[in-house]
Design an enzyme around this catalytic site. Structure first.
Site, mmCIF file in Angstrom:
data_model
loop_
_atom_site.group_PDB
_atom_site.id
_atom_site.type_symbol
_atom_site.label_atom_id
_atom_site.label_comp_id
_atom_site.label_asym_id
_atom_site.label_seq_id
_atom_site.Cartn_x
_atom_site.Cartn_y
_atom_site.Cartn_z
ATOM 1 C CE LYS A 135 22.216 31.245 36.526
ATOM 2 N NZ LYS A 135 22.122 31.227 38.007
ATOM 3 C CG HIS A 156 20.119 24.692 39.698
ATOM 4 N ND1 HIS A 156 19.111 24.319 38.828
ATOM 5 C CD2 HIS A 156 20.063 26.051 39.783
ATOM 6 C CE1 HIS A 156 18.477 25.409 38.403
ATOM 7 N NE2 HIS A 156 19.032 26.464 38.971
ATOM 8 C CD GLU A 161 21.867 28.990 43.966
ATOM 9 O OE1 GLU A 161 21.878 28.692 42.747
ATOM 10 O OE2 GLU A 161 22.767 28.649 44.753
ATOM 11 C CG ASP A 170 22.564 34.845 11.569
ATOM 12 O OD1 ASP A 170 22.263 33.905 10.816
ATOM 13 O OD2 ASP A 170 23.369 34.720 12.502
#
Length: 458
Positions: free
Chosen positions: A67, A195, A272, A361
């Site tokens: 990710k 985690h 990870e 924006d």
């Protein structure tokens, strides 16, 4: 299958670095009207991080968090180096397996999974997966044929920049009940994961979490589970411009592992890491597309303050923003500060500035305040350490396209990747550590070229 054969990159010529490629690309773009933002990614930096990991955490096998950055060239490089992969979805599993990665090198590390994606994992041999609730156990029992479950526990992540235990992880007091439920359902629980959160500022959090994991292992032993996997998660810094350095964290982790999970316990330890591998590999270059000078109306304002003049401030608008690469500011609490492409003169005045993205924006602000010289439309700004949680979550909001990524690698680094890919052994094996530095130090014997990279892609 050799994943390294699929990497799309240009060779860095001997004596040149990724910074030289940045300069070359700026020069090339400056000759056109487009002057689009772009990345340069040094895949050799990922190799260096891999070696650094292997030396600092010799007992811990890295399972890269896809990710963080799912660029195919990055994932392919890591697959070639023999890492495992932390996948959170069917799409990430598909990406990794399309490179020929064995299912045993994948952990489906999402404690809350969609039923159809559990079925997909089962059909494609992905067995390791996390859980933290009874509902998840019942889904897995019904829709996966041979799951190897890892119980994710909550940690004290109060000292992390990005907290995760408010969303995932079972409290210690709930773990026995979950293990008993898994036993009743006939499921195989093989280990524990946690985690501590991204941007961890207290390394002792790891030590406490490893101790908590030991308690859960003991619960599992009492219930008859053969638990042999510990997953210590992520949260490792990807650059050295942080208060808590990587080696300061590992100096706490290694003794904790030796205390609670000694070598003779036969427990496999994985982690990870995401940003650790890719943050520093990427450099983003943006172009100033507009500017606005705001004059100071206060006649009593001093001409000079600590960092710059205050008679005016400048708003710079660039061609990438928070809906693109700088989404890390919103989603990852990142603080992005630019460096100048053109070195300012020693006596050049500096002004308080803000930097804005290209969309319509008002939220699209990259830097609230920094001090820069008076630059012009068409000038460039350089942002380093932009590989983590940037390209993976960028969008084309307002029609602004994502920057191109130019992947480069030196020949010695490429030889190292090929060596590892051909070896097909675990990334932390002694042979890897012995052979790789010699490979990386090999001389190519090529005459000094005039350009920093070859234009032909491999």
């Amino acid at each position: 299958m050799n994943p390294a054969a699929e990497i799309d990159f240009a060779f860095l010529e001997e004596g040149f670095s990724a910074k030289d490629v940045v300069e070359q690309k700026i020069n090339e773009s400056s000759m056109t009207d487009d002057r689009d933002a772009f990345y340069v990614c040094d895949l050799g930096d990922i190799l260096k991080k891999h070696l650094r990991w292997s030396r600092a955490l010799p007992r811990v096998a890295p399972f890269y968090a896809v990710k963080c950055n799912d660029s195919r060239s990055v994932v392919t490089t890591l697959a070639s180096l023999g890492t495992g992969f932390d996948c959170a979805s069917k799409t990430e599993i598909q990406l990794v397996q399309s490179l020929g990665v064995d299912p045993s090198r994948i952990i489906y590390a999402n404690p809350c999974k969609q039923v159809s994606q559990i079925k997909y994992a089962s059909a494609h041999g992905v067995q390791m997966m996390t859980f933290d609730s009874e509902v998840e156990l019942m889904k897995v029992a019904r829709y996966h044929d041979n799951a190897k479950l890892v119980l994710r526990i909550a940690t004290d992540d109060s000292k992390a920049v990005c907290r995760l235990s408010i969303k995932f992880g079972a409290q210690l007091k709930a773990c026995r009940g979950l293990l008993e439920k898994a036993k009743d359902l006939g499921l195989d629980v093989i280990g524990v994961s946690f985690h501590v959160g991204s941007g961890c500022t207290d390394p002792l959090t790891y030590s406490q979490a490893i101790g908590d994991a030991r308690c859960v292992f003991d619960m599992g032993d009492e219930l008859g589970f053969n638990m042999n996997l510990l997953d210590i998660g992520g949260g490792f810094p990807g650059s050295d411009d942080v208060d808590l350095k990587f080696e300061e964290i590992t100096a706490v982790i290694n003794p904790a592992l030796d205390k609670y999970f000694p070598v003779d316990s036969k427990v496999k330890i994985i982690a990870e890491p995401g940003r650790f591998y890719v943050a520093s590999a990427y450099t983003l270059v943006v172009n100033i597309i507009a500017k606005k000078v705001i004059l100071d109306d206060d006649e009593n304002a001093s001409d000079d303050e600590d960092e710059g003049t205050t008679d005016r401030s400048i708003m710079y608008y660039v061609n990438d923003g928070v809906y693109g690469s700088f989404n890390c500011i919103l989603y990852d609490h990142a603080h992005c500060l630019p460096s100048l492409h053109k070195k300012p003169k020693p006596d050049e005045p500096m002004y308080p500035c803000s930097i804005w993205g290209p969309t319509c924006d008002g939220l699209d602000r990259i830097v609230e305040q920094c001090f820069l010289p008076d630059m012009q439309v068409g000038d460039w700004l350089v942002f380093e350490n932009m590989g983590a949680y940037t390209v993976a979550a960028s969008s084309t909001f307002n029609g602004f396209q994502k920057p191109d990524i130019h992947f480069v690698i030196s020949r010695p680094s490429w030889q190292c990747v090929q060596f590892s890919s051909a070896d097909l052994r675990a990334p932390t094996e002694e042979s890897f550590l012995q052979e790789m530095p010699a490979c990386c130090g090999r001389e190519s014997g090529v005459e000094m070229p005039t350009k920093p990279y070859q234009t032909n892609m491999v």
